[in-house]
Structure formats: C-alpha cells, structure tokens
Write an enzyme that holds these catalytic residues in place. Structure first.
Site, PDB file in Angstrom:
ATOM      1  N   ASP A 127      26.197  33.660  37.636  1.00 20.21           N
ATOM      2  CA  ASP A 127      27.501  33.421  37.009  1.00 20.21           C
ATOM      3  C   ASP A 127      27.301  33.009  35.559  1.00 20.21           C
ATOM      4  O   ASP A 127      26.278  32.408  35.213  1.00 20.21           O
ATOM      5  CB  ASP A 127      28.236  32.271  37.716  1.00 20.21           C
ATOM      6  CG  ASP A 127      28.811  32.673  39.072  1.00 20.21           C
ATOM      7  OD1 ASP A 127      28.743  33.855  39.438  1.00 20.21           O
ATOM      8  OD2 ASP A 127      29.331  31.772  39.761  1.00 20.21           O
TER       9      ASP A 127
ATOM     10  N   ARG B 168      28.295  41.913  36.112  1.00 15.82           N
ATOM     11  CA  ARG B 168      29.691  41.650  36.478  1.00 15.82           C
ATOM     12  C   ARG B 168      30.449  41.403  35.184  1.00 15.82           C
ATOM     13  O   ARG B 168      30.016  40.616  34.347  1.00 15.82           O
ATOM     14  CB  ARG B 168      29.811  40.406  37.360  1.00 15.82           C
ATOM     15  CG  ARG B 168      31.283  40.009  37.604  1.00 15.82           C
ATOM     16  CD  ARG B 168      31.447  38.596  38.166  1.00 15.82           C
ATOM     17  NE  ARG B 168      30.778  38.424  39.420  1.00 15.82           N
ATOM     18  CZ  ARG B 168      30.278  37.249  39.844  1.00 15.82           C
ATOM     19  NH1 ARG B 168      30.352  36.164  39.087  1.00 15.82           N
ATOM     20  NH2 ARG B 168      29.684  37.163  41.009  1.00 15.82           N
TER      21      ARG B 168
HETATM   22  C1  LIG Z   1      34.503  37.949  41.427  1.00 16.04           C
HETATM   23  C2  LIG Z   1      34.779  37.118  40.209  1.00 16.04           C
HETATM   24  C3  LIG Z   1      33.753  36.387  39.629  1.00 16.04           C
HETATM   25  C4  LIG Z   1      33.984  35.645  38.467  1.00 16.04           C
HETATM   26  N1  LIG Z   1      32.922  35.024  37.845  1.00 16.04           N
HETATM   27  C5  LIG Z   1      33.137  34.410  36.671  1.00 16.04           C
HETATM   28  C6  LIG Z   1      32.049  33.905  35.907  1.00 16.04           C
HETATM   29  O1  LIG Z   1      30.877  33.998  36.282  1.00 16.04           O
HETATM   30  N2  LIG Z   1      32.319  33.283  34.724  1.00 16.04           N
HETATM   31  C7  LIG Z   1      33.606  33.177  34.258  1.00 16.04           C
HETATM   32  O2  LIG Z   1      33.779  32.635  33.162  1.00 16.04           O
HETATM   33  N3  LIG Z   1      34.640  33.639  34.967  1.00 16.04           N
HETATM   34  C8  LIG Z   1      34.447  34.261  36.143  1.00 16.04           C
HETATM   35  N4  LIG Z   1      35.518  34.763  36.829  1.00 16.04           N
HETATM   36  C9  LIG Z   1      36.894  34.408  36.435  1.00 16.04           C
HETATM   37  C10 LIG Z   1      37.453  35.370  35.421  1.00 16.04           C
HETATM   38  O3  LIG Z   1      36.768  35.218  34.213  1.00 16.04           O
HETATM   39  C11 LIG Z   1      38.947  35.113  35.190  1.00 16.04           C
HETATM   40  O4  LIG Z   1      39.140  33.828  34.719  1.00 16.04           O
HETATM   41  C12 LIG Z   1      39.816  35.310  36.414  1.00 16.04           C
HETATM   42  O5  LIG Z   1      39.367  36.390  37.191  1.00 16.04           O
HETATM   43  C13 LIG Z   1      41.273  35.590  36.010  1.00 16.04           C
HETATM   44  O6  LIG Z   1      41.347  36.737  35.210  1.00 16.04           O
HETATM   45  P1  LIG Z   1      41.937  38.140  35.707  1.00 16.04           P
HETATM   46  O7  LIG Z   1      41.123  39.209  35.123  1.00 16.04           O
HETATM   47  O8  LIG Z   1      42.067  38.138  37.173  1.00 16.04           O
HETATM   48  O9  LIG Z   1      43.352  38.245  34.990  1.00 16.04           O
HETATM   49  P2  LIG Z   1      44.610  37.290  34.968  1.00 16.04           P
HETATM   50  O10 LIG Z   1      45.560  37.943  34.054  1.00 16.04           O
HETATM   51  O11 LIG Z   1      44.212  35.879  34.698  1.00 16.04           O
HETATM   52  O12 LIG Z   1      45.156  37.377  36.435  1.00 16.04           O
HETATM   53  C14 LIG Z   1      45.860  38.512  36.928  1.00 16.04           C
HETATM   54  C15 LIG Z   1      46.719  38.048  38.095  1.00 16.04           C
HETATM   55  O13 LIG Z   1      45.844  37.677  39.178  1.00 16.04           O
HETATM   56  C16 LIG Z   1      46.302  36.500  39.784  1.00 16.04           C
HETATM   57  N5  LIG Z   1      45.284  35.476  39.626  1.00 16.04           N
HETATM   58  C17 LIG Z   1      44.276  35.474  38.742  1.00 16.04           C
HETATM   59  N6  LIG Z   1      43.502  34.383  38.900  1.00 16.04           N
HETATM   60  C18 LIG Z   1      44.045  33.687  39.915  1.00 16.04           C
HETATM   61  C19 LIG Z   1      43.707  32.465  40.552  1.00 16.04           C
HETATM   62  N7  LIG Z   1      42.645  31.767  40.192  1.00 16.04           N
HETATM   63  N8  LIG Z   1      44.486  32.036  41.543  1.00 16.04           N
HETATM   64  C20 LIG Z   1      45.565  32.753  41.953  1.00 16.04           C
HETATM   65  N9  LIG Z   1      45.944  33.917  41.389  1.00 16.04           N
HETATM   66  C21 LIG Z   1      45.188  34.369  40.384  1.00 16.04           C
HETATM   67  C22 LIG Z   1      47.591  36.110  39.147  1.00 16.04           C
HETATM   68  O14 LIG Z   1      48.666  36.638  39.880  1.00 16.04           O
HETATM   69  C23 LIG Z   1      47.530  36.778  37.800  1.00 16.04           C
HETATM   70  O15 LIG Z   1      48.787  37.076  37.316  1.00 16.04           O
HETATM   71  C24 LIG Z   1      35.300  35.558  37.954  1.00 16.04           C
HETATM   72  C25 LIG Z   1      36.334  36.294  38.539  1.00 16.04           C
HETATM   73  C26 LIG Z   1      36.100  37.084  39.624  1.00 16.04           C
HETATM   74  C27 LIG Z   1      37.214  37.896  40.199  1.00 16.04           C
END
Ligand SMILES: Cc1cc2nc3c(=O)[nH]c(=O)nc-3n(C[C@H](O)[C@H](O)[C@H](O)COP(=O)(O)OP(=O)(O)OC[C@H]3O[C@@H](n4cnc5c(N)ncnc54)[C@H](O)[C@@H]3O)c2cc1C
Length: 298
Positions: free
Chosen positions: A125, A174
């Site tokens: 991560d 990722r």
């Molecule tokens: C498999 C995975 C691994 C990740 N690993 C890392 C990492 O190593 N380092 C890092 O900095 N970040 C990590 N992240 C988090 C990522 O960076 C984002 O902060 C997070 O995924 C929200 O961004 P989004 O692209 O989903 O878009 P967004 O626009 O934030 O979300 C799109 C929609 O998804 C839903 N949603 C998103 N997040 C959530 C939540 N937490 N709870 C409920 N609903 C939600 C909401 O409905 C939102 O409107 C990871 C995410 C995923 C999916």
C-alpha cells in the site's frame, strides 16, 4: 465538501466507539484471521478475488512490527491451506518504516519470501508523502530479487507519471486516487483534476504494458477505464478492478457480470477503529449513517 458534511466529519471523533464500530463493520471483515477467511471465501464464491490486509498503521516499537510480520506469515499459510484466491496488502509503517528503513525492508522481505514459497503476491500500500520514496525504494529492491511484489501509485500525486515511467518491466501496480491529505505543492487537489490525472496515468500504464489493479468506486473512472481497456484491446488477464470491502457492492457485481476480474480489499484485525474513522472521514455519506444511528438511539 458542504458545511454540513464538514461539521459531520469534524464531529466524528466524539461519536462513541461502539457506534462507529456498528456502522463501520461493513468495511472490516472482523477482528480475527478466521473472520477474514470467511469473508474471502464468500467473495471467491461470488467470483471476486481478494487481498487481505492486517489492520494497523505506523508503529514505533520493533516488537509490534515483528508481530505484524508473524501475522502476515500466518495469513499466507492460511490462504494456501484454505485454498483461497487472495494475495495480501501491507503497510510499510506497520512494518517499521518510521523506525528504520532497512528494518522495514527486512520485514517486508520475510513476507515477500513467504509469499514466493506459496506462489503468491504482496501488494505494498502507499501511505502519505513522507513514505513514498522509501516505499518505492523497498519495492524496486525486492522486485529485482523476488518479482512477486508490487506498489500502489496515487493519481493525486504529481510525481505519479514519472513513477510510472520508472516501473521495472513486468511489474504490476495498483492505481488509486489517494486517500491522504497532501499539500497542493505536490498533489493535485481538484476532484476533476484528480480524475483527469487518473485517466492519464492509467493510459500510460496500459501503454507500458503494466498489469494494473484499477482501484476505484468512481463510476465515471470505471467507465473511462472500460473504454481504455476496449481501445487498447486488453484481454481479461491483463488488468483487474479493485474495490474496498463494503463499498458499492452493486458496481462490484456489475463489473464481474461484465466479465472483468475484480479484487476486494479485505481488512481485518483489532485495529479496526482508526481504519474505520478514515473511511468515515473520507465519505461523509457514511458519517450521516453514524449521525442517524445516534439520533435514533440505535
Ligand atoms: C482496493 C483499494 C485499495 C486502496 N489502496 C490505497 C492505498 O494504498 N493508498 C491510498 O492512498 N489509497 C488507497 N485507496 C483509497 C483510494 O485512494 C481512494 O481514496 C478511495 O478509493 C476513494 O476514491 P474513489 O476512486 O473510489 O472515488 P470517490 O469519488 O472518492 O468515490 C466514488 C464513490 O464511491 C463511494 N465510496 C468511495 N469511497 C468510499 C468509502 N470509503 N466508503 C463508502 N463509499 C465510498 C461513494 O459513493 C463515492 O461517491 C484504495 C482504494 C481501493 C479501492
């Protein structure tokens, strides 16, 4: 973020812990490895792969980092014994990065070596910007020696495009937006700007032939990703989507039904509280559920 959402988020620390636990339990498999096994088996039956994360961040004592290593070694033995389709995700600060980089590298190496024994894989991560250089250094060194390890790149970081250019041939990544609050000097801030950089980064990764875990729940980005997969004629085995446990299960089902490979991030452990608070802070919609549960006395 609206004023109301901002108030909700700043008020979160005073919300009683059991209440946060109740609402946030959908994001965490449970406190034990047995809980994670149960959740992963269920996901596998639904056609999803998994990546298991032992919850915990930034340790300042070596014993805690070493305990986390032992836990991960057990996770790999259990994945193999139970025949699960899962790899693991690790956080360098849980494995001692803030204590000493070489101590952390040695800890990660033990986990990567164990994964290799089982023909499995370790995703590192990406945490906040104070860890980016060291995390990538550790990745590059261990990738050269073992091959079964890959980093996470964050689309909000301005450096990401050059980090992509420096990825070794055959490595996997990722790609996510990024979850930490970073200064504007090093990170893109606007919602649409981050999306634009995500698409740019994904296209660069595809052009370089890098297997990418497309980690997002953003329907717009999912749609753009599907467009790029189509445009570049990628086969099913050349990429995967990734989502967090408990988030937008409908989109997860849509992607699987569309024939895409999809991996779910499955965190477990006793340190569920800080992880849950981060999820809640990130998404005020979830904070609303906490407030509703508080007001209705549930
Ligand atoms: C498999 C995975 C691994 C990740 N690993 C890392 C990492 O190593 N380092 C890092 O900095 N970040 C990590 N992240 C988090 C990522 O960076 C984002 O902060 C997070 O995924 C929200 O961004 P989004 O692209 O989903 O878009 P967004 O626009 O934030 O979300 C799109 C929609 O998804 C839903 N949603 C998103 N997040 C959530 C939540 N937490 N709870 C409920 N609903 C939600 C909401 O409905 C939102 O409107 C990871 C995410 C995923 C999916």
């Amino acid at each position: 973020m609206s004023m109301f959402n901002r108030l909700l988020v700043t008020g979160l620390p005073v919300v009683p812990k059991p209440l946060v636990g109740k609402v946030a339990s959908r994001y965490v498999a449970g406190e034990t490895l047995a809980d994670a096994v149960r959740v992963v088996r269920n996901l596998n039956q639904q056609g999803a792969m998994a990546t298991i994360d032992v919850l915990g961040e930034e340790v300042s004592e070596r014993e805690k980092a070493l305990a986390a290593v032992e836990e991960y070694l057990q996770v790999f033995d259990t994945i193999a014994a139970e025949g699960l389709d899962s790899n693991v995700s690790i956080k360098p600060t849980l494995l001692g990065l803030k204590i000493d980089e070489s101590f952390c590298r040695d800890n990660i190496e033990r986990i990567v070596a164990k994964a290799k024994e089982h023909g499995n894989f370790v995703r590192i991560d990406m945490e906040d910007n104070t860890t980016t250089d060291a995390t990538l250094r550790i990745f590059h060194e261990l990738y050269a020696r073992y091959g079964n390890v890959g980093p996470v790149l964050q689309a909000y970081m301005r450096r990401t495009l050059s980090d992509i250019a420096a990825l070794p041939e055959g490595s996997t990544v990722r790609l996510c937006k990024g979850i930490y609050v970073e200064p504007r000097t090093i990170a893109w801030k606007g919602f649409e700007t981050v999306r634009a950089n995500y698409v740019r980064a994904l296209e660069k990764l595809i052009e370089r032939g890098i297997y990418t875990g497309i980690a997002t729940h953003d329907e717009y980005l999912t749609c753009r990703a599907v467009g790029l997969i189509d445009k570049h004629g990628l086969k099913r085995e050349q990429y995967e989507f990734q989502m967090l446990l408990g988030v937008d299960e409908e989109l997860r089902r849509i992607l699987i039904a569309g024939g895409h490979r999809l991996r779910v991030y499955v965190p477990y452990g006793r340190d569920w509280y800080p992880y849950s608070m981060r999820r809640l802070r990130e998404n005020p919609e979830v904070a609303r559920h906490v407030l509703k549960a508080m007001l209705s006395g549930r």
